[in-house]
Design a protein around this motif. Sequence first.
Motif, PDB file in Angstrom:
ATOM      1  N   GLY A 156       5.467 -28.301 -73.203  1.00 18.40           N
ATOM      2  CA  GLY A 156       4.121 -28.258 -73.859  1.00 18.40           C
ATOM      3  C   GLY A 156       3.817 -27.721 -75.062  1.00 18.40           C
ATOM      4  O   GLY A 156       2.918 -26.925 -75.266  1.00 18.40           O
ATOM      5  N   VAL A 157       4.717 -27.923 -76.026  1.00 18.41           N
ATOM      6  CA  VAL A 157       4.549 -26.947 -77.490  1.00 18.41           C
ATOM      7  C   VAL A 157       3.955 -28.191 -78.279  1.00 18.41           C
ATOM      8  O   VAL A 157       4.627 -29.175 -78.479  1.00 18.41           O
ATOM      9  CB  VAL A 157       5.950 -26.565 -77.730  1.00 18.41           C
ATOM     10  CG1 VAL A 157       5.855 -26.265 -79.298  1.00 18.41           C
ATOM     11  CG2 VAL A 157       6.623 -25.745 -77.161  1.00 18.41           C
ATOM     12  N   SER A 158       2.840 -27.812 -78.691  1.00 20.01           N
ATOM     13  CA  SER A 158       2.144 -28.708 -79.672  1.00 20.01           C
ATOM     14  C   SER A 158       2.466 -28.249 -81.247  1.00 20.01           C
ATOM     15  O   SER A 158       2.315 -29.224 -82.096  1.00 20.01           O
ATOM     16  CB  SER A 158       0.739 -28.715 -79.506  1.00 20.01           C
ATOM     17  OG  SER A 158       0.233 -28.645 -78.093  1.00 20.01           O
ATOM     18  N   ILE A 205       0.424 -33.008 -74.298  1.00 18.26           N
ATOM     19  CA  ILE A 205       0.750 -31.608 -74.234  1.00 18.26           C
ATOM     20  C   ILE A 205      -0.354 -30.720 -75.025  1.00 18.26           C
ATOM     21  O   ILE A 205      -1.267 -31.183 -75.584  1.00 18.26           O
ATOM     22  CB  ILE A 205       2.179 -31.515 -75.488  1.00 18.26           C
ATOM     23  CG1 ILE A 205       1.815 -32.362 -76.652  1.00 18.26           C
ATOM     24  CG2 ILE A 205       3.408 -32.127 -74.589  1.00 18.26           C
ATOM     25  CD1 ILE A 205       2.789 -32.140 -77.798  1.00 18.26           C
ATOM     26  N   ALA A 239       8.123 -31.033 -75.846  1.00 17.40           N
ATOM     27  CA  ALA A 239       6.986 -31.804 -75.159  1.00 17.40           C
ATOM     28  C   ALA A 239       6.738 -31.453 -73.638  1.00 17.40           C
ATOM     29  O   ALA A 239       5.868 -31.295 -72.960  1.00 17.40           O
ATOM     30  CB  ALA A 239       7.092 -33.251 -75.269  1.00 17.40           C
ATOM     31  N   THR A 240       8.020 -31.413 -72.999  1.00 18.93           N
ATOM     32  CA  THR A 240       8.114 -31.108 -71.552  1.00 18.93           C
ATOM     33  C   THR A 240       7.484 -29.741 -71.239  1.00 18.93           C
ATOM     34  O   THR A 240       6.719 -29.308 -70.397  1.00 18.93           O
ATOM     35  CB  THR A 240       9.558 -31.287 -70.956  1.00 18.93           C
ATOM     36  OG1 THR A 240       9.928 -32.530 -71.393  1.00 18.93           O
ATOM     37  CG2 THR A 240       9.403 -31.008 -69.641  1.00 18.93           C
ATOM     38  N   ARG A 283       6.999 -22.728 -67.525  1.00 19.43           N
ATOM     39  CA  ARG A 283       6.975 -23.407 -65.870  1.00 19.43           C
ATOM     40  C   ARG A 283       8.483 -24.114 -65.854  1.00 19.43           C
ATOM     41  O   ARG A 283       9.005 -24.433 -66.701  1.00 19.43           O
ATOM     42  CB  ARG A 283       5.780 -24.573 -65.859  1.00 19.43           C
ATOM     43  CG  ARG A 283       4.493 -23.929 -65.601  1.00 19.43           C
ATOM     44  CD  ARG A 283       3.525 -25.083 -65.764  1.00 19.43           C
ATOM     45  NE  ARG A 283       3.644 -26.037 -66.729  1.00 19.43           N
ATOM     46  CZ  ARG A 283       3.040 -25.801 -67.871  1.00 19.43           C
ATOM     47  NH1 ARG A 283       1.882 -24.846 -68.044  1.00 19.43           N
ATOM     48  NH2 ARG A 283       3.099 -26.669 -68.978  1.00 19.43           N
ATOM     49  N   ALA A 339      15.972 -35.558 -78.571  1.00 13.69           N
ATOM     50  CA  ALA A 339      16.045 -35.032 -77.358  1.00 13.69           C
ATOM     51  C   ALA A 339      15.346 -33.527 -77.282  1.00 13.69           C
ATOM     52  O   ALA A 339      14.820 -33.227 -76.295  1.00 13.69           O
ATOM     53  CB  ALA A 339      17.526 -34.588 -77.103  1.00 13.69           C
ATOM     54  N   GLU A 340      15.342 -32.790 -78.435  1.00 13.14           N
ATOM     55  CA  GLU A 340      14.670 -31.672 -78.580  1.00 13.14           C
ATOM     56  C   GLU A 340      13.435 -31.772 -78.374  1.00 13.14           C
ATOM     57  O   GLU A 340      12.433 -31.002 -77.955  1.00 13.14           O
ATOM     58  CB  GLU A 340      15.099 -30.887 -79.865  1.00 13.14           C
ATOM     59  CG  GLU A 340      16.360 -30.334 -79.798  1.00 13.14           C
ATOM     60  CD  GLU A 340      17.566 -30.890 -79.914  1.00 13.14           C
ATOM     61  OE1 GLU A 340      17.348 -32.162 -79.979  1.00 13.14           O
ATOM     62  OE2 GLU A 340      18.610 -30.389 -79.267  1.00 13.14           O
ATOM     63  N   ILE A 341      12.752 -32.832 -79.111  1.00 12.08           N
ATOM     64  CA  ILE A 341      11.267 -33.445 -79.142  1.00 12.08           C
ATOM     65  C   ILE A 341      10.845 -33.630 -77.537  1.00 12.08           C
ATOM     66  O   ILE A 341       9.801 -33.119 -77.262  1.00 12.08           O
ATOM     67  CB  ILE A 341      10.948 -34.676 -79.798  1.00 12.08           C
ATOM     68  CG1 ILE A 341      11.234 -34.368 -81.196  1.00 12.08           C
ATOM     69  CG2 ILE A 341       9.432 -35.115 -79.696  1.00 12.08           C
ATOM     70  CD1 ILE A 341      10.203 -33.683 -82.159  1.00 12.08           C
ATOM     71  N   ALA A 342      11.755 -34.424 -76.748  1.00  8.92           N
ATOM     72  CA  ALA A 342      11.322 -34.443 -75.352  1.00  8.92           C
ATOM     73  C   ALA A 342      11.370 -33.064 -74.523  1.00  8.92           C
ATOM     74  O   ALA A 342      10.309 -32.919 -74.012  1.00  8.92           O
ATOM     75  CB  ALA A 342      12.585 -35.155 -74.683  1.00  8.92           C
ATOM     76  N   MET A 343      12.195 -32.133 -75.147  1.00 14.12           N
ATOM     77  CA  MET A 343      12.102 -30.932 -74.381  1.00 14.12           C
ATOM     78  C   MET A 343      10.907 -29.936 -74.952  1.00 14.12           C
ATOM     79  O   MET A 343      10.293 -29.439 -73.816  1.00 14.12           O
ATOM     80  CB  MET A 343      13.456 -30.074 -74.897  1.00 14.12           C
ATOM     81  CG  MET A 343      13.315 -28.515 -74.212  1.00 14.12           C
ATOM     82  SD  MET A 343      13.735 -28.707 -72.367  1.00 14.12           S
ATOM     83  CE  MET A 343      15.183 -28.629 -72.006  1.00 14.12           C
ATOM     84  N   MET A 398      14.967 -42.874 -72.483  1.00 19.91           N
ATOM     85  CA  MET A 398      15.580 -42.719 -73.729  1.00 19.91           C
ATOM     86  C   MET A 398      17.056 -43.476 -73.854  1.00 19.91           C
ATOM     87  O   MET A 398      17.403 -44.115 -75.057  1.00 19.91           O
ATOM     88  CB  MET A 398      16.017 -41.156 -73.948  1.00 19.91           C
ATOM     89  CG  MET A 398      14.961 -40.472 -74.399  1.00 19.91           C
ATOM     90  SD  MET A 398      15.278 -38.585 -74.386  1.00 19.91           S
ATOM     91  CE  MET A 398      15.581 -38.548 -76.240  1.00 19.91           C
ATOM     92  N   ASN A 442      11.059 -27.117 -64.584  1.00 19.02           N
ATOM     93  CA  ASN A 442      11.073 -28.381 -64.740  1.00 19.02           C
ATOM     94  C   ASN A 442      12.321 -28.907 -63.649  1.00 19.02           C
ATOM     95  O   ASN A 442      13.345 -28.242 -63.847  1.00 19.02           O
ATOM     96  CB  ASN A 442      11.380 -28.831 -66.011  1.00 19.02           C
ATOM     97  CG  ASN A 442      11.023 -30.379 -66.226  1.00 19.02           C
ATOM     98  OD1 ASN A 442      10.128 -30.827 -65.754  1.00 19.02           O
ATOM     99  ND2 ASN A 442      11.974 -31.165 -66.541  1.00 19.02           N
ATOM    100  N   ILE A 487      16.413 -33.106 -68.910  1.00 19.21           N
ATOM    101  CA  ILE A 487      16.392 -33.013 -70.314  1.00 19.21           C
ATOM    102  C   ILE A 487      17.471 -31.979 -70.994  1.00 19.21           C
ATOM    103  O   ILE A 487      17.837 -32.305 -72.094  1.00 19.21           O
ATOM    104  CB  ILE A 487      14.810 -32.544 -70.740  1.00 19.21           C
ATOM    105  CG1 ILE A 487      14.164 -33.938 -70.206  1.00 19.21           C
ATOM    106  CG2 ILE A 487      14.686 -32.812 -72.307  1.00 19.21           C
ATOM    107  CD1 ILE A 487      12.503 -33.465 -70.102  1.00 19.21           C
TER     108      ILE A 487
END
Lengths: 411, 411
Positions: free
Chosen positions: B167-169, A191, B164-165, B41, B158-162, A304, B43, A371
């Motif tokens: 691309g938020v660092s 990321i 990361a998907t 983008r 689940a929010e972490i998955a989102m 998950m 998904n 997701i």
Amino acid sequence: MITVEDALTQILKEIRPLGLESVTLANSLCRTLGEDIRAARPNPPWDNSAMDGYALRAGDATGAAKDSAVTLDVIYDLPAGSTPKGPVNKGQAVRIMTGAPVPPGADAVVMVELTASLTEGKVDIRGSVRPGDNIRKAGEDFKAGDIVLKKGAYVRPAEIAMLATVGVSYLFVHKRPRVAVLSTGDELVEIGQTPAPGKISNSNGHALAALVAESGAVPVQLGIARDTKESLKEKLSIARSCDCIISSGGVSVGDYDFVKDVLKELGSQMIFWKVSMKPGKPLAFGVIGGVPAFGLPGNPISSMVAFEQFVRPSLLKMSGRGPICRAELNATLTKDVKIKPGRTNFLRGLLTLNDGGASVAPLEGQGSGVISTMVAANCYIIVGMDSTGYAKGAVVKVQPFDPSVFLKVRA
Amino acid sequence: MITVEDALTQILKEIRPLGLESVTLANSLCRTLGEDIRAARPNPPWDNSAMDGYALRAGDATGAAKDSAVTLDVIYDLPAGSTPKGPVNKGQAVRIMTGAPVPPGADAVVMVELTASLTEGKVDIRGSVRPGDNIRKAGEDFKAGDIVLKKGAYVRPAEIAMLATVGVSYLFVHKRPRVAVLSTGDELVEIGQTPAPGKISNSNGHALAALVAESGAVPVQLGIARDTKESLKEKLSIARSCDCIISSGGVSVGDYDFVKDVLKELGSQMIFWKVSMKPGKPLAFGVIGGVPAFGLPGNPISSMVAFEQFVRPSLLKMSGRGPICRAELNATLTKDVKIKPGRTNFLRGLLTLNDGGASVAPLEGQGSGVISTMVAANCYIIVGMDSTGYAKGAVVKVQPFDPSVFLKVRA
């Protein structure tokens, strides 16, 4: 194909609780006790007052009332933290604060609201008093020598209260598992990098690390292993220093031969399964150099779900909490659910607790890459292997994974 | 006396969400989003394969079956992470891995298990294929520009998955409240010291700090304030640098004048209440130099119950989660409960979720100093103000405070 239940049984056979470490009281929150805790002293340590008021001999105030007060001599004050200066004799009282030791001779406390102090050194008792009133008996909570907390107990605020009460500053708890988290695949970028065509962000590594942390374990992020023997071997060599290894991807039919080769070179064997579940079917489990290792599927939701069913109970067992799974709750379906039978399905649902019980809405978009549905969900709806689904109104099993189910927003 | 409900309403009026801070993705777990998160983008980013198999034109394999296979030319391999080398024309197929972009011309993927590769450069399709089979459509999760997570969302795995998907660092979350925790009373000694006669360990300070941490806030332990104006003033002066102050003890009738004097000297005012609840009746709430301050009762259980009802919702509101309380669940009583009416009672209970719903056992030893009962409990049974109790079998409201209710030990 092996069932979810059988897969978990086989996995848990390989999992052992970790050893102990000493932590401070504050750091023991959310840990598991590694020792029985025994009380050196009783609690309360002495008979003490449950109220601010006057300690007296109940017999002196039998029948006292607002319009027929009994007047007693106040012989001294007994603030919290001090000790009685002497016995209470007939016709006497001691002004006492909540928690202070009941002086010898007194057998009751009358609350200050039922008294009046009109003359210096005297108090009028304006309510009837029975022996034992407002006295907390020594040892009513626990006695000296009692085991007040058992090895294996999970430490919540209540356990902290107990540990502090018995005066424990340091204690032994089970170590938290250090869990290597590894993603595999040439399609992944970290990321923060904009994915080139054909590439996607490494979301699994972060989501799995969050699941590890949420399980009370410590994630050790190893990043991305590329689809080469060298890369996978390098990452797995590092991972073996942890208590558990989780990888995602690399377990589908086309990948497996390659992973198997690397494991053989590392002198380890992996049990490879297809578990009869959806999502999450391809699952690898084995022991790499003594370390339990989970090869989870690469699809975000599949990994998950597989984490929840297999890895989380394993981490809780390692943490000393025992082989603990999510509980299953009954809930009423708000919509029809249709399923292809043959595998246990874990559908993302939204569980609501209400006056009549619990209801659950199956969410739209159950694809293993969707997701947004996981974000909307707070439970899995479990549809058994032989079921083709359920009609609206049916009572189904749900597995809540979000403690927010227990919260409500105030109007 | 004010009701629990009214007291909470008045308290929450004074509570504001804290400001924002930037954290890394990993540190955003269990925090509250301070910004909407928008996807740059879609998904999936492109139509992609849900299976390892062969991408083809469905029309080429209509009616294919085990005993009447269709043979196609395999024009190239498409591993995950790579991009198509060219279109799939009539009679052609591309070997494709899960997640790889579907090449132009192809409109379906047949899973590898339904194929055979007997000749180099050829594949036999042994199952019927329909357009769209095993293809995940671009944007089926979310589209470019969609808000995928809303400001105020609580960050779970689940929010972490989102995050990361997309691309938020780094991201903005609400600050965690820093909460000063203070115990008052000359009867207290710090844990680790053996209490002299008349003294007890400072258990409240540690239990309240644990409750603060469990609420996602940061405890700042200030230790014990002695029963002198100077000591209390000194501690409160430090406490004012925090976002919230919690003290325990010093709010009973006998203590209050003294606390009031100190507050006046600090230029602050405290609203003093008796709240119509048991345990937890004496509660002080006010604002000291702009900082919300809770004066909780000194009895261990009273302070924990009052924390749950008033402080926790306040800390969650400060954390950006909104005025969030524990949900109330229906459960069937396993034993009679008798209560003196007039106050809302919070009884410690043991809630069990079972096939038939939920049942709750009221525990023996409901005294406000009995910590062993708190250790045994996982919920409060709420008995309304006018109730004299309930008979065994009655359906009562319970407030679960322990997420372990959602767990079960595996046989």
